[in-house]
Design a protein around this motif. Structure first.
Motif, mmCIF file in Angstrom:
data_model
loop_
_atom_site.group_PDB
_atom_site.id
_atom_site.type_symbol
_atom_site.label_atom_id
_atom_site.label_comp_id
_atom_site.label_asym_id
_atom_site.label_seq_id
_atom_site.Cartn_x
_atom_site.Cartn_y
_atom_site.Cartn_z
ATOM 1 N N ASP A 167 11.305 10.083 0.932
ATOM 2 C CA ASP A 167 12.677 9.505 2.002
ATOM 3 C C ASP A 167 12.408 7.970 2.825
ATOM 4 O OD1 ASP A 167 14.376 9.509 -0.023
ATOM 5 O OD2 ASP A 167 15.250 10.754 1.518
ATOM 6 N N ASP A 168 11.071 8.556 3.549
ATOM 7 C CA ASP A 168 10.365 7.997 4.214
ATOM 8 C C ASP A 168 9.832 6.910 4.484
ATOM 9 O OD1 ASP A 168 10.029 8.546 8.270
ATOM 10 O OD2 ASP A 168 8.545 7.362 6.891
ATOM 11 N N VAL A 169 8.512 7.030 3.385
ATOM 12 C CA VAL A 169 8.036 5.569 3.486
ATOM 13 C C VAL A 169 8.724 4.771 2.222
ATOM 14 C CG1 VAL A 169 5.815 5.460 1.281
ATOM 15 C CG2 VAL A 169 5.772 7.498 2.984
ATOM 16 N N GLU A 170 9.848 5.271 1.818
ATOM 17 C CA GLU A 170 11.361 3.883 1.020
ATOM 18 C C GLU A 170 11.865 3.777 2.290
ATOM 19 O OE1 GLU A 170 11.675 3.467 -1.592
ATOM 20 O OE2 GLU A 170 10.427 5.161 -3.029
ATOM 21 N N HIS A 171 12.198 4.060 3.006
ATOM 22 C CA HIS A 171 12.298 3.652 4.212
ATOM 23 C C HIS A 171 11.642 2.903 4.817
ATOM 24 C CE1 HIS A 171 15.600 3.011 7.619
ATOM 25 N NE2 HIS A 171 14.781 3.121 8.576
ATOM 26 N N ARG A 172 10.327 2.876 5.079
ATOM 27 C CA ARG A 172 9.582 1.715 5.885
ATOM 28 C C ARG A 172 9.755 0.577 4.997
ATOM 29 N NH1 ARG A 172 5.980 4.398 9.680
ATOM 30 N NH2 ARG A 172 6.510 6.648 9.699
ATOM 31 N N ILE A 173 9.606 1.124 3.822
ATOM 32 C CA ILE A 173 9.228 -0.186 2.347
ATOM 33 C C ILE A 173 10.273 -1.510 2.622
ATOM 34 C CG2 ILE A 173 8.872 -1.039 0.333
ATOM 35 C CD1 ILE A 173 7.330 1.736 0.113
ATOM 36 N N GLY A 174 11.115 -0.892 2.988
ATOM 37 C CA GLY A 174 12.660 -1.499 2.430
ATOM 38 C C GLY A 174 12.559 -2.089 4.131
ATOM 39 N N THR A 175 12.538 -1.753 5.726
ATOM 40 C CA THR A 175 12.271 -2.165 6.533
ATOM 41 C C THR A 175 11.263 -3.207 6.685
ATOM 42 O OG1 THR A 175 12.963 -0.178 7.576
ATOM 43 C CG2 THR A 175 11.984 -1.915 8.722
ATOM 44 N N LEU A 176 10.036 -2.912 6.289
ATOM 45 C CA LEU A 176 8.934 -4.329 6.152
ATOM 46 C C LEU A 176 9.045 -4.866 5.231
ATOM 47 C CD1 LEU A 176 5.917 -1.473 5.938
ATOM 48 C CD2 LEU A 176 6.280 -3.336 7.684
ATOM 49 N N GLN B 249 0.871 -1.025 0.074
ATOM 50 C CA GLN B 249 -0.409 -0.064 0.213
ATOM 51 C C GLN B 249 0.744 1.439 -0.266
ATOM 52 O OE1 GLN B 249 -3.695 0.270 -0.447
ATOM 53 N NE2 GLN B 249 -2.958 2.552 -0.730
ATOM 54 N N LEU B 250 2.404 1.480 0.885
ATOM 55 C CA LEU B 250 2.490 2.042 0.796
ATOM 56 C C LEU B 250 3.071 2.499 -0.303
ATOM 57 C CD1 LEU B 250 4.838 1.490 3.972
ATOM 58 C CD2 LEU B 250 3.024 3.837 3.846
ATOM 59 N N ARG B 251 3.716 1.271 -1.295
ATOM 60 C CA ARG B 251 4.016 1.787 -2.726
ATOM 61 C C ARG B 251 3.372 2.317 -3.317
ATOM 62 N NH1 ARG B 251 8.459 3.208 -4.374
ATOM 63 N NH2 ARG B 251 9.077 1.158 -3.444
ATOM 64 N N ASP B 252 1.571 1.591 -2.924
ATOM 65 C CA ASP B 252 1.114 2.050 -3.846
ATOM 66 C C ASP B 252 0.406 3.801 -3.783
ATOM 67 O OD1 ASP B 252 -1.429 1.173 -5.853
ATOM 68 O OD2 ASP B 252 -2.612 2.005 -4.563
ATOM 69 N N ASP B 253 0.526 4.520 -3.056
ATOM 70 C CA ASP B 253 0.510 5.459 -2.553
ATOM 71 C C ASP B 253 1.896 6.496 -3.234
ATOM 72 O OD1 ASP B 253 -0.913 4.547 -0.315
ATOM 73 O OD2 ASP B 253 0.283 5.009 1.669
ATOM 74 N N LEU B 254 2.812 5.784 -3.761
ATOM 75 C CA LEU B 254 4.015 6.812 -4.177
ATOM 76 C C LEU B 254 3.458 6.825 -5.308
ATOM 77 C CD1 LEU B 254 7.254 5.325 -2.468
ATOM 78 C CD2 LEU B 254 6.113 7.955 -1.641
ATOM 79 N N LEU B 255 2.961 5.911 -6.159
ATOM 80 C CA LEU B 255 2.649 5.214 -7.407
ATOM 81 C C LEU B 255 1.582 6.456 -7.186
ATOM 82 C CD1 LEU B 255 2.926 1.830 -8.089
ATOM 83 C CD2 LEU B 255 4.227 4.201 -9.204
ATOM 84 N N GLY B 256 0.368 7.199 -6.892
ATOM 85 C CA GLY B 256 -0.450 7.514 -6.488
ATOM 86 C C GLY B 256 0.178 9.440 -6.841
ATOM 87 N N VAL B 257 1.028 9.786 -6.850
ATOM 88 C CA VAL B 257 1.655 11.288 -6.325
ATOM 89 C C VAL B 257 2.764 10.983 -7.495
ATOM 90 C CG1 VAL B 257 2.339 12.636 -5.317
ATOM 91 C CG2 VAL B 257 1.586 10.993 -3.906
ATOM 92 N N PHE B 258 3.898 9.747 -8.067
ATOM 93 C CA PHE B 258 5.131 9.791 -8.444
ATOM 94 C C PHE B 258 4.975 9.072 -9.888
ATOM 95 C CE2 PHE B 258 6.477 11.872 -3.961
ATOM 96 C CZ PHE B 258 6.975 13.139 -4.535
#
Lengths: 373, 373
Positions: free
Chosen positions: A331-340, A254-263
């Motif tokens: 960066d924060d969201v990318e970091h969360r995706i990486g950690t998860l 979902q975090l990836r989806d959120d990034l794609l929804g903007v970028f």
């Protein structure tokens, strides 16, 4: 390639996504065919409406939920070659997830007043258009919503029927029941949190993560894997590993989806760029950005709150994109995706899932979290 | 008075309507309590929304569907004194019908834009009011509909959960399954015919009767009795008798409702007199009147078509009432009620239902078709 007997005949089964999707679609087609004896006596326009529901279910979608459930079953030792009868029932339960999803999408599209879905008019728009083209009386939009509410209800009721008719053995039925219940309650709970959070303007990261957890992660990956595992009679440690993996990858998805929804690139995602910003979607990305801005850049916080959820120009969308990057939210969201993702893969690696399924789930996890569409 | 063990304790069971209703409500309350472990982790406002659903389910309604199902079970030899464990499961299945009904009412009230239900604001109005009183963002009406769509879905999903958790023996589960499926599909089909018929302006008696058959008769009486009979392991001839009785009384019940909607005393029915005429409800009464008028009184036909579904004054309502009587439509509908009731009672009398249940069903049939509220 495996072959599994279904009421419609014999369906090839492999872990190849396209073949798997074809197998789920065969099971759905057979189920819709089996409803005709209930539908036809009702008469009137009901049969035509149900045909539209069938088209809606069959004409698109990635079949991601059934694929996770089926793969979960295989990874817990389920084997169509050894037990084709059980495999046929499992396939039917997996496919039934697409009927729950049909209800979720049809009703969500009414709630969000969405006009298109999978490249076609949404169900409520289709029935509003029929109303208009027939020159019927009353309001077309209201008729469209009414028809879509009822067809969503039908899909939800039929999901249960499809599971009930899967001819699982009684022990499997008993194992499945509480998780099937939990999944339906959780996704409706997640949807409720979503509309309530949007209305109340809850800006916290915690609220956005909670919606991801229930509306997406539990429903899309965790519970489907859990269902597959239970149907195969998996032990508690594999179930625990699947659930950790599913929750983490589901949230990361979902975090990836959120990034794609903007970028995202509209030519790849198929969605107009910046639409999530114009719609005012309350994402973790947005919540993190506000949190950062409130702490250090009140002007940026003001610009975000003023802009998001309004009819932004392309230039304004670009400005907000830059603000999200500058605040460190991306960066924060990318970091969360990486950690998860890392935590999910660790849980998977140390689990007792079969090696080919570990490979497959790893690929599915990376596809879900590193995709660009 | 019988006593049946439930998860909440011991509940008295008799065929007295008030005691029966109390038993169904205990079962529903216990089921809602059992959902807390799924609801509480979701957090946010979801638990509060579910409490509203529980209030909605518990604060009114005649419990007519569970009463027919329970009575059908007793009449087919079900006996709480002999087999209290089965009785407890049957009671739970009967009570689950009220959750299907909760979904039907909540979604129907959105579809019809109804403001009150059982003397309280409808669910969508309640949530729209909450939105307004909190000063939330977005449109209150849209939020109200969204919340009501999701709570209706939850009630429908939970109806299935409640049946699944009723701990019936596997043979009873297998007998129940196809009829439970049929009932949910039929009521949704009947609702669909209703909205489609209203939009397309279908004026035929046949269309109005078809809606009565599926939206009311099958769902309210025929299938509940059928379910009760199957749970008791009834033979084919009793099932056939119950179904004839249920269909005929169900249609007659709706025909009585149609008459009361036009001629009922508001101080008894609790509904403003003439509301069905102002709403343009497509009843058999109206269809018969049009059929008569088209054949012999074109002026009256025109007046009906011009008036019904508009904001009629009390004088205009009175005029239409007189027209319906003069055309013979009221007599025709009364005659239909009489014929259907007689046929239903003949089927019941010659059935193998137990004598006390025959008496009870006869009383329920007369209450349903001769009532004035």
């Amino acid at each position: 390639m495996w072959e599994v007997a279904l009421s419609t005949g014999v369906v090839p089964i492999s872990t190849e996504p396209a073949e798997l999707s074809a197998a789920f679609e065969s099971a759905l087609r057979a189920f819709f065919a089996s409803r005709r004896e209930l539908i036809d006596p009702v008469g009137g326009d009901f049969a035509a409406a149900v045909r539209h529901l069938e088209e809606f279910v069959l004409r698109g979608g990635k079949r991601i939920r059934p694929a996770f459930a089926w793969t979960g079953w295989l990874g817990a030792g389920g084997d169509p070659a050894v037990d084709p009868v059980s495999a046929s029932g499992v396939l039917q339960v997996c496919a039934a997830l697409e009927l729950v999803q049909a209800c979720a999408l049809i009703h969500d599209d009414i709630i969000d007043s969405s006009h298109t879905r999978r490249g076609f008019p949404t169900v409520h728009v289709t029935f509003a258009d029929r109303h208009t083209s027939h020159g019927w009386s009353g309001e077309a939009a209201q008729f469209g919503s009414a028809a879509a509410i009822l067809l969503g209800d039908l899909a939800l009721a039929w999901a249960d029927d499809m599971v009930r008719e899967a001819q699982l053995d009684p022990a499997a039925v008993a194992r499945l029941a509480p998780v099937w219940s939990a999944m339906r309650t959780e996704v409706l709970g997640g949807q409720f949190l979503d509309i309530a959070g949007e209305a109340s303007g809850d800006e916290s990261v915690e609220a956005a993560l909670r919606i991801n957890r229930y509306k997406t992660a539990a429903y899309t990956i965790e519970r489907p894997l859990h269902i597959g595992a239970l149907l195969a009679g998996a032990d508690a440690s594999l179930i625990e590993a699947y659930r950790t993996f599913g929750t983490d990858i589901g949230i990361a998805f979902q975090l990836r989806d959120d990034l794609l929804g903007v970028f995202g690139d509209p030519s790849i995602t198929g969605k107009p760029s910046g639409d999530d910003l114009r719609e005012g979607k309350r994402t973790v990305l947005y919540a993190v950005a506000l949190q950062c801005a409130d702490a250090s850049a009140p002007g940026a916080a003001q610009r975000l709150r003023d802009g998001i959820g309004t009819d932004l120009s392309d230039t304004e969308v670009d400005d907000i994109r830059r603000t999200l990057i500058d605040l460190g939210a991306v960066d924060d969201v990318e970091h969360r995706i990486g950690t998860l993702t890392a935590r999910a893969l660790t849980a998977l690696d140390s689990s007792s899932a079969t090696p080919p399924v570990k490979d497959r789930l790893r690929a599915m996890a990376l596809a879900a979290t590193s995709r660009n569409s």
